[in-house]
Enzyme design. Structure first.
Site, short mmCIF file in Angstrom:
data_model
loop_
_atom_site.label_atom_id
_atom_site.label_comp_id
_atom_site.label_asym_id
_atom_site.label_seq_id
_atom_site.Cartn_x
_atom_site.Cartn_y
_atom_site.Cartn_z
N SER A 195 56.72 44.62 39.61
CA SER A 195 56.42 43.35 38.96
C SER A 195 57.56 42.80 38.12
O SER A 195 57.57 41.60 37.81
CB SER A 195 55.18 43.49 38.08
N HIS A 223 51.02 42.55 43.65
CA HIS A 223 51.95 41.47 43.94
C HIS A 223 52.32 41.38 45.42
O HIS A 223 53.16 40.56 45.80
CB HIS A 223 53.22 41.63 43.11
N LYS A 254 46.58 37.26 41.03
CA LYS A 254 47.81 36.77 41.66
C LYS A 254 47.43 35.82 42.80
O LYS A 254 46.99 34.71 42.57
CB LYS A 254 48.67 37.93 42.14
#
Length: 406
Positions: A195, A223, A254
């Protein structure tokens, strides 16, 4: 001895648990000089542009990779769920808080991740707390990358097992740790996309080493889902290793446009977690609006692959643009692109000067990153236009030169 003197002495010897709070002044000091970059108040939806203090800003500090948080179908699904189920479940999944839409989403996530079963949690952080602490007992070992997310670290702290770390994405060091723990039951936990660094785990090598030393694998793909893979199913699909990864963790905050998280894997393992993960059992259920929003987001990921294609077009433009300007972006290879500037103070100045230019970016300083490696964390969306991105590069060029970074 005078009783008053004794009383005063005993008061002097007492420790106040709040003492550390009174000594923590750095935030006030940064606010006073106008370079405090946290808790900035946004007055609009999380799109490619946001409103802050009544002013329009280009947002490059959001994890809304596919731009779905403001998608009409996602909002409509959330609104309809509130109309039918209300705003909350008033209890835990374990008791009164399991709705039909919870079960339907778990079934959809299992199909989407190509696993036997899935279990949804109220936050992504709780997934890692619950899964790791329930699976790792006193005779087990959990092995993590040094740059794994804080939720993985805290999940390890809550377990009763032995915790081992290996150097970031360093396969030689991972093998060293695996050798040291031969004969013990092991779980290797890695981020799919890291991240802060924006790089991808060396999953083929991790898989090979885990097979060689008899370890199970869990990938935190917060992610990666919606971003990587031929159909957006994440890091395991990206490397064609979906059948070789035992557990895949994902979050909704996300690409999936809400809040919450899930774990997907073999049904017996998921069933065990369901009955032993304290972060699941003792938390209130995910609210109906969140569950419905995620379900709609999955449908859009599958039906609108052009969003992911545009995200990668934007990502490649920015990777190229930053390198051509002379910025250090480390090992970035995803929509997360860190711009490494050096000292913490310089990073604070940099991000606030970007704000003056109408750009909202994030800052990361030690201990989130190594000392002297403070960075501006940027991340991109499918919904950014070329005009947005050109303005971002121009602002970075102006601020970078002004501060002597380039």
């Amino acid at each position: 001895m005078d009783s008053k003197v004794v009383s005063a002495k005993s008061l002097d010897m007492k420790k106040d648990v709040f003492e550390k709070c009174f000594k923590f002044t750095i935030a006030y000091e940064l606010q006073k000089i106008g370079v405090y970059p946290y808790f900035r108040m946004i007055e609009s939806a999380q799109g490619p542009e946001v409103i802050m203090n009544g002013r329009k800003m280009i947002m490059i500090g959001s994890n809304n990779y596919l731009g779905l948080t403001n998608h009409p179908k996602v909002k409509e699904a959330a609104i309809n769920a509130i109309k039918k189920y209300g705003t909350g479940c008033a209890g835990s999944r374990f008791l009164n808080g399991t709705l039909d839409i919870h079960v339907e989403l778990e079934e959809k996530l299992a199909r989407f991740m190509r696993k036997e079963a899935a279990l949804i949690f109220t936050t992504g952080f709780q997934v890692n707390l619950g899964v790791i602490s329930s699976l790792i007992g006193k005779d087990d070992v959990v092995i993590i990358d040094k740059m794994d997310h804080a939720s993985i670290v805290d999940g390890c702290r809550l377990s009763f097992g032995e915790v081992k770390r290996f150097k970031h994405n360093d396969m030689e060091d991972l093998e060293r740790v695996l050798k040291e723990t031969e004969g013990k039951s092991k779980l290797v936990v890695v981020d799919g996309v890291f991240s802060m660094e924006g790089d991808i785990v060396k999953l083929p090598e991790v898989v090979n080493l885990c097979k060689k030393y008899g370890a199970r694998i869990m990938v935190d793909d917060a992610h990666g889902i919606g971003v990587l893979g031929r159909t957006g199913r994440g890091t395991a699909e990206h490397f064609d290793l979906e059948q070789d990864v035992d557990l895949i963790m994902g979050t909704y905050s996300k690409s999936l446009a809400s809040i919450g998280g899930f774990i997907a894997g073999d049904k017996d393992v998921i069933n065990y977690i369901k009955h032993f993960a304290r972060a699941f059992i003792f938390s209130a259920s995910p609210p109906p609006a969140s569950v419905a929003a995620v379900s709609a987001a999955i449908d859009i990921i599958e039906s609108e692959p052009e969003r992911r294609e545009q995200l990668w077009k934007n990502t490649n433009k920015m990777l190229k643009g930053f390198r051509e300007l002379g910025f250090d972006i480390g090992v970035a290879e995803t929509p997360i692109i860190p711009v490494i500037v050096g000292e913490d103070e310089l990073a604070f100045k940099f991000v606030m000067m970007l704000q003056d230019e109408g750009i909202f970016a994030n800052v990361a300083v030690s201990p989130a990153v190594p000392p002297g490696k403070a960075l501006i964390r940027t991340s991109y969306m499918a919904t950014h236009t070329d005009e947005h991105l050109d303005r971002v590069l121009e602002a970075f060029k102006k601020v970078g030169k002004a501060l002597g970074v380039i």
